[in-house]
Enzyme design. Sequence first.
Site, PDB file in Angstrom:
ATOM      1  N   GLU A   1      43.246  -1.782  38.305  1.00 32.83           N
ATOM      2  CA  GLU A   1      43.201  -2.856  39.311  1.00 32.83           C
ATOM      3  C   GLU A   1      42.382  -4.045  38.788  1.00 32.83           C
ATOM      4  O   GLU A   1      42.753  -5.208  38.993  1.00 32.83           O
ATOM      5  CB  GLU A   1      42.578  -2.350  40.624  1.00 32.83           C
ATOM      6  CG  GLU A   1      43.436  -1.366  41.400  1.00 32.83           C
ATOM      7  CD  GLU A   1      43.427   0.046  40.828  1.00 32.83           C
ATOM      8  OE1 GLU A   1      42.554   0.346  39.969  1.00 32.83           O
ATOM      9  OE2 GLU A   1      44.304   0.855  41.203  1.00 32.83           O
TER      10      GLU A   1
ATOM     11  N   GLU B   1      35.903  -4.171  24.367  1.00 26.82           N
ATOM     12  CA  GLU B   1      36.213  -2.789  24.771  1.00 26.82           C
ATOM     13  C   GLU B   1      37.689  -2.675  25.139  1.00 26.82           C
ATOM     14  O   GLU B   1      38.388  -1.769  24.700  1.00 26.82           O
ATOM     15  CB  GLU B   1      35.343  -2.396  25.965  1.00 26.82           C
ATOM     16  CG  GLU B   1      35.655  -1.004  26.484  1.00 26.82           C
ATOM     17  CD  GLU B   1      34.691  -0.527  27.570  1.00 26.82           C
ATOM     18  OE1 GLU B   1      33.969  -1.372  28.126  1.00 26.82           O
ATOM     19  OE2 GLU B   1      34.675   0.678  27.847  1.00 26.82           O
TER      20      GLU B   1
HETATM   21  C1  FAD Z   1      36.462   8.413  30.610  1.00 26.92           C
HETATM   22  C2  FAD Z   1      35.441   7.400  31.017  1.00 26.92           C
HETATM   23  C3  FAD Z   1      34.518   6.936  30.089  1.00 26.92           C
HETATM   24  C4  FAD Z   1      33.567   6.003  30.480  1.00 26.92           C
HETATM   25  N1  FAD Z   1      32.633   5.595  29.557  1.00 26.92           N
HETATM   26  C5  FAD Z   1      31.678   4.704  29.912  1.00 26.92           C
HETATM   27  C6  FAD Z   1      30.646   4.325  28.995  1.00 26.92           C
HETATM   28  O1  FAD Z   1      30.603   4.793  27.860  1.00 26.92           O
HETATM   29  N2  FAD Z   1      29.697   3.464  29.398  1.00 26.92           N
HETATM   30  C7  FAD Z   1      29.698   2.923  30.642  1.00 26.92           C
HETATM   31  O2  FAD Z   1      28.826   2.113  30.934  1.00 26.92           O
HETATM   32  N3  FAD Z   1      30.651   3.264  31.563  1.00 26.92           N
HETATM   33  C8  FAD Z   1      31.628   4.151  31.211  1.00 26.92           C
HETATM   34  N4  FAD Z   1      32.597   4.520  32.125  1.00 26.92           N
HETATM   35  C9  FAD Z   1      32.526   3.995  33.474  1.00 26.92           C
HETATM   36  C10 FAD Z   1      33.623   2.995  33.799  1.00 26.92           C
HETATM   37  O3  FAD Z   1      33.376   1.755  33.175  1.00 26.92           O
HETATM   38  C11 FAD Z   1      33.651   2.854  35.317  1.00 26.92           C
HETATM   39  O4  FAD Z   1      34.033   4.122  35.852  1.00 26.92           O
HETATM   40  C12 FAD Z   1      34.649   1.810  35.782  1.00 26.92           C
HETATM   41  O5  FAD Z   1      34.205   0.526  35.444  1.00 26.92           O
HETATM   42  C13 FAD Z   1      34.903   1.873  37.299  1.00 26.92           C
HETATM   43  O6  FAD Z   1      33.708   1.870  37.991  1.00 26.92           O
HETATM   44  P1  FAD Z   1      33.409   2.952  39.139  1.00 26.92           P
HETATM   45  O7  FAD Z   1      33.680   4.306  38.556  1.00 26.92           O
HETATM   46  O8  FAD Z   1      32.046   2.683  39.668  1.00 26.92           O
HETATM   47  O9  FAD Z   1      34.505   2.698  40.258  1.00 26.92           O
HETATM   48  P2  FAD Z   1      34.475   1.560  41.378  1.00 26.92           P
HETATM   49  O10 FAD Z   1      34.111   0.267  40.743  1.00 26.92           O
HETATM   50  O11 FAD Z   1      33.655   2.044  42.518  1.00 26.92           O
HETATM   51  O12 FAD Z   1      36.006   1.507  41.803  1.00 26.92           O
HETATM   52  C14 FAD Z   1      36.589   2.434  42.710  1.00 26.92           C
HETATM   53  C15 FAD Z   1      38.027   2.001  42.971  1.00 26.92           C
HETATM   54  O13 FAD Z   1      38.041   0.690  43.602  1.00 26.92           O
HETATM   55  C16 FAD Z   1      38.848  -0.191  42.847  1.00 26.92           C
HETATM   56  N5  FAD Z   1      38.259  -1.548  42.855  1.00 26.92           N
HETATM   57  C17 FAD Z   1      36.949  -1.843  42.662  1.00 26.92           C
HETATM   58  N6  FAD Z   1      36.776  -3.181  42.708  1.00 26.92           N
HETATM   59  C18 FAD Z   1      37.997  -3.724  42.914  1.00 26.92           C
HETATM   60  C19 FAD Z   1      38.481  -5.058  43.047  1.00 26.92           C
HETATM   61  N7  FAD Z   1      37.646  -6.104  42.957  1.00 26.92           N
HETATM   62  N8  FAD Z   1      39.812  -5.258  43.253  1.00 26.92           N
HETATM   63  C20 FAD Z   1      40.673  -4.205  43.315  1.00 26.92           C
HETATM   64  N9  FAD Z   1      40.268  -2.906  43.220  1.00 26.92           N
HETATM   65  C21 FAD Z   1      38.960  -2.678  43.004  1.00 26.92           C
HETATM   66  C22 FAD Z   1      38.867   0.371  41.437  1.00 26.92           C
HETATM   67  O14 FAD Z   1      40.013  -0.052  40.722  1.00 26.92           O
HETATM   68  C23 FAD Z   1      38.865   1.866  41.696  1.00 26.92           C
HETATM   69  O15 FAD Z   1      40.171   2.317  41.954  1.00 26.92           O
HETATM   70  C24 FAD Z   1      33.554   5.482  31.784  1.00 26.92           C
HETATM   71  C25 FAD Z   1      34.494   5.944  32.721  1.00 26.92           C
HETATM   72  C26 FAD Z   1      35.426   6.895  32.353  1.00 26.92           C
HETATM   73  C27 FAD Z   1      36.420   7.369  33.370  1.00 26.92           C
END
Ligand code: FAD
Length: 405
Positions: A384, A259
């Site tokens: 991040e 990806e």
């Molecule tokens: C446009 C778009 C398309 C998407 N399409 C898909 C899809 O098709 N299928 C799918 O399964 N998912 C999809 N996603 C989801 C995407 O993979 C997740 O949004 C992403 O992995 C972040 O997870 P979260 O939103 O739960 O944020 P969180 O994991 O809750 O993170 C919140 C914040 O904390 C920070 N953070 C978290 N952990 C750490 C760490 N260990 N160290 C430093 N900082 C950290 C992150 O960088 C972020 O700023 C999509 C997201 C977007 C925006």
Amino acid sequence: MIDLDSFSAEATGFLESNLKRCGETDAAWGSGPDGIELHGLEQRSDAEVAAEVAAARRWQAQCFDGGFAWITGPAEYGGRDLPIPYERRWRELEQGFAAPDRTALNIGLGMLVPAVFAHASEALKAEVLPGLNRGDLVGCQLFSEPGAGSDLANIATTAVRDGDGWMLRGHKVWTSKAQFGDLGLCIARTRRGDAPQSGLTVFLVDMHAPGVDIRPLRQMNGRASFNEVFLDDVRVPDARRVGAVDDGWSVVRTTLTSERAAVGSGSTTPGPRLLAGILRLARHTGASTDPLVRQQLADLYTRVWLVDITAQRVQAASRAGRAAGPEGSIGKLAHAGNLQRMSATVTAILGPRLGADTGEWGTYSWADLVLGVPGVRVAGGTDEIQRNVIAERVLGLPREPKGTA
Ligand SMILES: Cc1cc2nc3c(=O)[nH]c(=O)nc-3n(C[C@H](O)[C@H](O)[C@H](O)COP(=O)(O)OP(=O)(O)OC[C@H]3O[C@@H](n4cnc5c(N)ncnc54)[C@H](O)[C@@H]3O)c2cc1C
């Protein structure tokens, strides 16, 4: 094996008989569609999206039938069995023609194909790889959940044995392309293990099966390009399992690495196309004579081509069945950074014309870029998380401390 020059002649003939060449008129101000393409995050009506998906599928099928859809793939699954330079040559040639945008197929081609190819049974590969590569099957990725994004091993969706199949139950979120998806690559918990990454299994879910409920999620630009997907006792045959039971994490790693490579790669990034649009905008508005804007444009040009050339190599390797390494993270991070810089540059050039639609061609449409970039920086692993991967796996820095819970 066909030599590269003969292949180029064959590919050029195929492109000429199916597409128009990109002409001078495409670069003229006021010609062509007034909109930007940003990983499918831009504003489009449902009818426009449906037409784009249909055009993408048609063009992919034509390429497949002509022997140009999976150039590095094995012949038994519809590939051409040719080395990476042939794929690269095809991409270069295709860029000279007005090919339909294939963003709708990116997840199937860039993520499902590498995961299935690397981990699925021979029977499953034979069943789905030709369809995915031909665009007959549109893929989506059912990984993220409300409580599991960056921390993907925290998923709550379960798969329970049910005769010769599995019963899946759970709630996925941010699923791009689910609204027109046929197959969803889904991670589910099959066993509670000691480590969160153990006891997970990956399945290919039929997105039209009973119990699959797809609900659109609207973004800040008004478009709903992704969805929530509820899996309410969805039955999946064991033959649709990808990889070994309880060993889904290795499939997840292949998918996520592919990806990142796909998002940052030359074949799918809108980087060069966006840059061409920004240069046209700068010329039209006269901003191209401003020394500061010129400096930004030169900087962007260098960065965009650096990402494009590096990532083409990564993606070609991934499509040839070789695991992409952490360089996928470098490409994804650099691509997202380039989009952020482009956003700043168009904001400097357009000012208030970005915030209010005056009806002037080629101006307000750039608001899509500004509103879409934050999503690109999150999708496929946030900035991040990419920095963590690079720090640990490329630079060899100490691993991030894990919580004890
Ligand atoms: C446009 C778009 C398309 C998407 N399409 C898909 C899809 O098709 N299928 C799918 O399964 N998912 C999809 N996603 C989801 C995407 O993979 C997740 O949004 C992403 O992995 C972040 O997870 P979260 O939103 O739960 O944020 P969180 O994991 O809750 O993170 C919140 C914040 O904390 C920070 N953070 C978290 N952990 C750490 C760490 N260990 N160290 C430093 N900082 C950290 C992150 O960088 C972020 O700023 C999509 C997201 C977007 C925006």
